[in-house]
Design a protein around this motif. Structure first.
Motif, PDB file in Angstrom:
ATOM      1  N   GLN A  10       0.846  -1.198   0.000  1.00 58.71           N
ATOM      2  CA  GLN A  10       0.000   0.000   0.000  1.00 58.71           C
ATOM      3  C   GLN A  10       0.884   1.250   0.000  1.00 58.71           C
ATOM      4  N   LEU A  11       0.576   2.200  -0.856  1.00 63.90           N
ATOM      5  CA  LEU A  11       1.320   3.458  -0.915  1.00 63.90           C
ATOM      6  C   LEU A  11       0.588   4.502  -0.083  1.00 63.90           C
ATOM      7  N   VAL A  12       1.301   5.114   0.856  1.00 65.63           N
ATOM      8  CA  VAL A  12       0.713   6.145   1.699  1.00 65.63           C
ATOM      9  C   VAL A  12       1.684   7.314   1.811  1.00 65.63           C
ATOM     10  N   ALA A  13       1.136   8.465   2.164  1.00 71.39           N
ATOM     11  CA  ALA A  13       1.948   9.664   2.377  1.00 71.39           C
ATOM     12  C   ALA A  13       1.348  10.446   3.527  1.00 71.39           C
ATOM     13  N   THR A  14       2.210  11.098   4.285  1.00 72.26           N
ATOM     14  CA  THR A  14       1.719  11.933   5.362  1.00 72.26           C
ATOM     15  C   THR A  14       1.082  13.191   4.781  1.00 72.26           C
ATOM     16  N   LEU A  15       0.282  13.823   5.585  1.00 70.73           N
ATOM     17  CA  LEU A  15      -0.373  15.058   5.158  1.00 70.73           C
ATOM     18  C   LEU A  15       0.657  16.116   4.759  1.00 70.73           C
ATOM     19  N   ALA A  16       1.746  16.197   5.497  1.00 68.55           N
ATOM     20  CA  ALA A  16       2.780  17.194   5.191  1.00 68.55           C
ATOM     21  C   ALA A  16       3.382  16.958   3.809  1.00 68.55           C
ATOM     22  N   VAL A  17       3.604  15.711   3.448  1.00 68.94           N
ATOM     23  CA  VAL A  17       4.147  15.396   2.116  1.00 68.94           C
ATOM     24  C   VAL A  17       3.116  15.722   1.044  1.00 68.94           C
ATOM     25  N   ILE A  18       1.881  15.347   1.279  1.00 71.93           N
ATOM     26  CA  ILE A  18       0.830  15.645   0.301  1.00 71.93           C
ATOM     27  C   ILE A  18       0.719  17.146   0.079  1.00 71.93           C
ATOM     28  N   GLU A  19       0.762  17.924   1.150  1.00 80.05           N
ATOM     29  CA  GLU A  19       0.683  19.383   1.019  1.00 80.05           C
ATOM     30  C   GLU A  19       1.883  19.944   0.270  1.00 80.05           C
ATOM     31  N   LEU A  20       3.088  19.428   0.554  1.00 79.98           N
ATOM     32  CA  LEU A  20       4.291  19.875  -0.149  1.00 79.98           C
ATOM     33  C   LEU A  20       4.182  19.564  -1.640  1.00 79.98           C
ATOM     34  N   MET A  21       3.757  18.358  -1.979  1.00 81.63           N
ATOM     35  CA  MET A  21       3.629  17.961  -3.380  1.00 81.63           C
ATOM     36  C   MET A  21       2.621  18.846  -4.107  1.00 81.63           C
ATOM     37  N   ARG A  22       1.501  19.100  -3.453  1.00 83.68           N
ATOM     38  CA  ARG A  22       0.456  19.929  -4.069  1.00 83.68           C
ATOM     39  C   ARG A  22       0.947  21.370  -4.236  1.00 83.68           C
ATOM     40  N   LYS A  23       1.541  21.917  -3.197  1.00 79.67           N
ATOM     41  CA  LYS A  23       2.002  23.310  -3.234  1.00 79.67           C
ATOM     42  C   LYS A  23       3.065  23.534  -4.308  1.00 79.67           C
ATOM     43  N   GLU A  24       3.955  22.559  -4.453  1.00 83.40           N
ATOM     44  CA  GLU A  24       5.083  22.710  -5.386  1.00 83.40           C
ATOM     45  C   GLU A  24       4.845  22.024  -6.729  1.00 83.40           C
ATOM     46  N   SER A  25       3.655  21.487  -6.942  1.00 80.38           N
ATOM     47  CA  SER A  25       3.312  20.779  -8.189  1.00 80.38           C
ATOM     48  C   SER A  25       4.316  19.671  -8.510  1.00 80.38           C
ATOM     49  N   ILE A  26       4.600  18.854  -7.519  1.00 84.06           N
ATOM     50  CA  ILE A  26       5.522  17.734  -7.675  1.00 84.06           C
ATOM     51  C   ILE A  26       4.704  16.447  -7.694  1.00 84.06           C
ATOM     52  N   ASN A  27       5.081  15.540  -8.571  1.00 82.14           N
ATOM     53  CA  ASN A  27       4.383  14.275  -8.714  1.00 82.14           C
ATOM     54  C   ASN A  27       5.011  13.247  -7.769  1.00 82.14           C
ATOM     55  N   LEU A  28       4.293  12.893  -6.725  1.00 84.60           N
ATOM     56  CA  LEU A  28       4.790  11.925  -5.747  1.00 84.60           C
ATOM     57  C   LEU A  28       5.033  10.557  -6.385  1.00 84.60           C
ATOM     58  N   GLU A  29       4.279  10.223  -7.408  1.00 83.31           N
ATOM     59  CA  GLU A  29       4.468   8.945  -8.093  1.00 83.31           C
ATOM     60  C   GLU A  29       5.891   8.819  -8.643  1.00 83.31           C
ATOM     61  N   GLU A  30       6.476   9.931  -9.048  1.00 81.69           N
ATOM     62  CA  GLU A  30       7.848   9.890  -9.561  1.00 81.69           C
ATOM     63  C   GLU A  30       8.831   9.506  -8.463  1.00 81.69           C
ATOM     64  N   LEU A  31       8.607   9.997  -7.252  1.00 78.47           N
ATOM     65  CA  LEU A  31       9.487   9.635  -6.137  1.00 78.47           C
ATOM     66  C   LEU A  31       9.313   8.158  -5.777  1.00 78.47           C
ATOM     67  N   PHE A  32       8.071   7.676  -5.773  1.00 79.87           N
ATOM     68  CA  PHE A  32       7.830   6.257  -5.524  1.00 79.87           C
ATOM     69  C   PHE A  32       8.498   5.402  -6.606  1.00 79.87           C
ATOM     70  N   ALA A  33       8.465   5.857  -7.858  1.00 82.13           N
ATOM     71  CA  ALA A  33       9.074   5.114  -8.964  1.00 82.13           C
ATOM     72  C   ALA A  33      10.591   5.010  -8.791  1.00 82.13           C
ATOM     73  N   LEU A  34      11.224   6.076  -8.348  1.00 81.71           N
ATOM     74  CA  LEU A  34      12.667   6.025  -8.086  1.00 81.71           C
ATOM     75  C   LEU A  34      12.965   5.005  -6.992  1.00 81.71           C
ATOM     76  N   HIS A  35      12.179   5.061  -5.935  1.00 83.76           N
ATOM     77  CA  HIS A  35      12.366   4.170  -4.788  1.00 83.76           C
ATOM     78  C   HIS A  35      12.263   2.703  -5.214  1.00 83.76           C
ATOM     79  N   VAL A  36      11.202   2.335  -5.909  1.00 85.55           N
ATOM     80  CA  VAL A  36      10.981   0.934  -6.278  1.00 85.55           C
ATOM     81  C   VAL A  36      11.999   0.436  -7.297  1.00 85.55           C
ATOM     82  N   ALA A  37      12.646   1.359  -8.005  1.00 86.85           N
ATOM     83  CA  ALA A  37      13.696   0.991  -8.962  1.00 86.85           C
ATOM     84  C   ALA A  37      15.053   0.828  -8.283  1.00 86.85           C
ATOM     85  N   GLY A  38      15.098   1.062  -6.960  1.00 92.52           N
ATOM     86  CA  GLY A  38      16.368   0.942  -6.245  1.00 92.52           C
ATOM     87  C   GLY A  38      17.234   2.175  -6.332  1.00 92.52           C
ATOM     88  N   GLU A  39      16.640   3.297  -6.719  1.00 96.51           N
ATOM     89  CA  GLU A  39      17.350   4.581  -6.731  1.00 96.51           C
ATOM     90  C   GLU A  39      17.176   5.170  -5.342  1.00 96.51           C
TER      91      GLU A  39
END
Length: 91
Positions: A10-39
């Motif tokens: 299950q993929l989850v994020a804290t409220l603080a991360v969600i707010e940061l992603m929304r405020k800065e227009s960052i796609n959290l899925e990209e960070l999850f993709a790096l993580h699962v690829a071993g980056e």
């Protein structure tokens, strides 16, 4: 980018991360993709070694990625049931 190296559960994020992603227009899925690829991002050499051992034999996986000048930690539990994005101060 490499293929998935492990199940993330299950993929989850804290409220603080969600707010940061929304405020800065960052796609959290990209960070999850790096993580699962071993980056693992800017983790220490010790954590990088721990992650590589955990890939082979089980254990928690941790990556640290920069987003809008902030560090975002991504942690996959040892049993691979959940992966959480959080800010360091929330750990």
């Amino acid at each position: 980018m490499s293929k998935r190296k492990f199940p993330m559960g299950q993929l989850v994020a804290t409220l603080a991360v969600i707010e940061l992603m929304r405020k800065e227009s960052i796609n959290l899925e990209e960070l999850f993709a790096l993580h699962v690829a071993g980056e693992w991002g800017s983790v220490s050499e010790a954590t990088r070694a721990d992650n590589e051992r955990a890939l082979a034999g089980g254990g928690r996986l941790v990556s640290i990625h920069e987003a809008a000048g902030r560090r975002v930690w991504i942690v996959t539990e040892a049993d691979r049931t959940r992966t959480t994005a959080l800010l360091p101060e929330e750990f």
